[in-house]
Structure formats: structure tokens, C-alpha cells
Design an enzyme around this catalytic site. Sequence first.
Site, PDB file in Angstrom:
ATOM      1  N   TYR A  64       0.857  -1.192   0.000  1.00  0.00           N
ATOM      2  CA  TYR A  64       0.000   0.000   0.000  1.00  0.00           C
ATOM      3  C   TYR A  64       0.892   1.241   0.000  1.00  0.00           C
ATOM      4  O   TYR A  64       1.439   1.620   1.030  1.00  0.00           O
ATOM      5  CB  TYR A  64      -0.946   0.013   1.204  1.00  0.00           C
ATOM      6  CG  TYR A  64      -1.931  -1.142   1.240  1.00  0.00           C
ATOM      7  CD1 TYR A  64      -2.154  -1.944   0.126  1.00  0.00           C
ATOM      8  CD2 TYR A  64      -2.637  -1.433   2.404  1.00  0.00           C
ATOM      9  CE1 TYR A  64      -3.048  -3.000   0.168  1.00  0.00           C
ATOM     10  CE2 TYR A  64      -3.542  -2.493   2.455  1.00  0.00           C
ATOM     11  CZ  TYR A  64      -3.740  -3.268   1.338  1.00  0.00           C
ATOM     12  OH  TYR A  64      -4.629  -4.319   1.384  1.00  0.00           O
ATOM     13  N   PHE A 209     -12.781  -5.697   0.375  1.00  0.00           N
ATOM     14  CA  PHE A 209     -13.879  -5.065  -0.361  1.00  0.00           C
ATOM     15  C   PHE A 209     -15.222  -5.411   0.289  1.00  0.00           C
ATOM     16  O   PHE A 209     -16.172  -5.799  -0.388  1.00  0.00           O
ATOM     17  CB  PHE A 209     -13.847  -5.500  -1.828  1.00  0.00           C
ATOM     18  CG  PHE A 209     -14.373  -4.469  -2.798  1.00  0.00           C
ATOM     19  CD1 PHE A 209     -14.263  -3.118  -2.535  1.00  0.00           C
ATOM     20  CD2 PHE A 209     -14.984  -4.858  -3.988  1.00  0.00           C
ATOM     21  CE1 PHE A 209     -14.748  -2.175  -3.422  1.00  0.00           C
ATOM     22  CE2 PHE A 209     -15.473  -3.924  -4.885  1.00  0.00           C
ATOM     23  CZ  PHE A 209     -15.349  -2.585  -4.597  1.00  0.00           C
ATOM     24  N   PRO A 210     -15.331  -5.269   1.620  1.00  0.00           N
ATOM     25  CA  PRO A 210     -16.540  -5.727   2.318  1.00  0.00           C
ATOM     26  C   PRO A 210     -17.772  -4.875   2.043  1.00  0.00           C
ATOM     27  O   PRO A 210     -18.895  -5.318   2.263  1.00  0.00           O
ATOM     28  CB  PRO A 210     -16.156  -5.633   3.794  1.00  0.00           C
ATOM     29  CG  PRO A 210     -15.122  -4.558   3.852  1.00  0.00           C
ATOM     30  CD  PRO A 210     -14.351  -4.680   2.559  1.00  0.00           C
ATOM     31  N   LEU A 211     -17.575  -3.655   1.540  1.00  0.00           N
ATOM     32  CA  LEU A 211     -18.716  -2.747   1.397  1.00  0.00           C
ATOM     33  C   LEU A 211     -19.385  -2.786   0.031  1.00  0.00           C
ATOM     34  O   LEU A 211     -20.368  -2.091  -0.191  1.00  0.00           O
ATOM     35  CB  LEU A 211     -18.282  -1.310   1.710  1.00  0.00           C
ATOM     36  CG  LEU A 211     -18.244  -1.007   3.210  1.00  0.00           C
ATOM     37  CD1 LEU A 211     -17.679   0.369   3.462  1.00  0.00           C
ATOM     38  CD2 LEU A 211     -19.621  -1.136   3.820  1.00  0.00           C
TER      39      LEU A 211
END
Length: 281
Positions: A64, A209-211
Site C-alpha cells: 500500500y 472489499f466488504p462494502l
Amino acid sequence: MNSVKKDLTFKLGNEIEINRLGYGGMQLTGFGVFGEVADRDNAKKVLQAALASGVNFIDTAEAYGPQFNESLIADALFPYNKDLIIATKGGFVRPGPNKWVPNGDPEFIRQNIEGSLDRLKTDTIDLWQLHRIDPKIPVDETLAPVVDAVKTGKIKFVGLSEVTIEQIELAEKVLPIVSVQNLYNLGNRQWENIVDYTAEREMAFIPWFPLASGPDKLAEKITKIAEKHKATTAQIALAWLLKRSSNILLIPGTKSIAHLQENMKAAEIELSEEEFAELSK
């Protein structure tokens, strides 16, 4: 599909109790997860607000930035709270924005681990995860420096990312695995078998990417249930994941304190069995 009674903590490696609603640092970088975050002061405030809101599990990665995100976390939060668990990852080369190239070369992995320790200002990485298995290199070779780091106390626990059951079992021949981080959310449930497999094994499952709320056909259902709970669609998506399986740890990321606090409120939403079933169809 089964649901679970909501317990808001999970024991990582059957040892460290953490709050299941954590924070993912990936968005606190430049465009395409590359370079420094535009507003560093705001990013530090978001991280500090996450801890103030009850987060004690933060997920980052060497890739990142690359590297900027780990340094930012140390800058914002060091010296760390005793109960704070920081998870990082290694195994990706970043040639540019939105470019991700797996590299399982043992020397590269060793450098990733040493670099992460340095940037995070710690002697021990709580949870180190292999970001991707490199198809060009046998996994036992890739994990050899990780085994060494565990033996010398530089890494406490080890996890994997975007893997199949076969790959988990292959890695487990080399060293114990306590967590799996795969793409999974209300709209994309391709890894359903991994959620169940990790639950049975008492491993953490960390959806990235839970949302993502998925296709439009879900939008109407989510909106209806969200209105009933006086909640946002994002909160419902997170509440569904918390109810889906008690080994799921959530790491929604955001650059906004208001959005962070909104995400944290998802823990207060108790979906009924009917609502869970409706969303799961």
C-alpha cells in the site's frame, strides 16, 4: 445459508481477542493505492479516530503506497495501545498505480518482512499475510523466510490472501495459518466455501472489499431493510457480514471520520433471521 448469533469479538489464533469491526488502511494512500495520501494530517486523524471508536485491529500491507501506509500508521499511532493488533502483508511488487505483480521470491519476502518491522516500528508483526501466492515459485520456498521470522519472534501469526482450500492446506504443511483474506461481500460470494472452511477450522476470515453491495437487484432489498433499521446500505452490508459467520473480521476503509463512525455503528444493527435470509437469496 446459516447465520450466527452476533459476538463482536474473535480470538485470533485462539489467543488474542480482537474486535470484529476493524479498519483497513488501503485507502490512506495516493491514487491507485500508489504514493503518499493527499492529506496526511487527515489520514492520521482518521486512524486515531478509529482507535477512539473501539477499533483494535488494523490491516495494512507493504504494497500500500508501497510502504507509505505502514509508515503513516506508525506516525499516527506509535507508541501503540497494548491491545492494538496490526496486520500487514507482503508478496506484491508495485510498478505503478493500480498495478500489482505477485513476487514470491524468498529474498523479496524476507525484505518485505524486515521493511514492515522497520516502518511499523515494532519487533513483532502480530499477523503477517502472504498477499498472493506466486504461481512461479513453490509456496514452501516463498514461506521459508516467514518460518524463520516466526521462529525468531519477528512474526506472531501468519495468514494468506485470495487462496483456495487446496492452497491453504499446502501452506499449512509449512507453518500454521490463522487467517484468510479473500474477496467477499453481500454482492460477491464466490468464496462461500472458504468462509465455511475457515469457520470450521477456527481461522479468521477477513473479507476485502466488504462494502460492495453488489448488483442492482440487491439494492432494493438492502434499501428496504436499511430504512427499517434507520441505517445506511453500507451499514446493512457490514451487519450482514457480521451475522454471516462469527469468524469474519471486517476491515472497511475510509478517508472520512464521519464515514468511519457510520461504519462502526454497523455493530449495533441486529438483523433478524428473515432479513438475513432475504439478503442472502
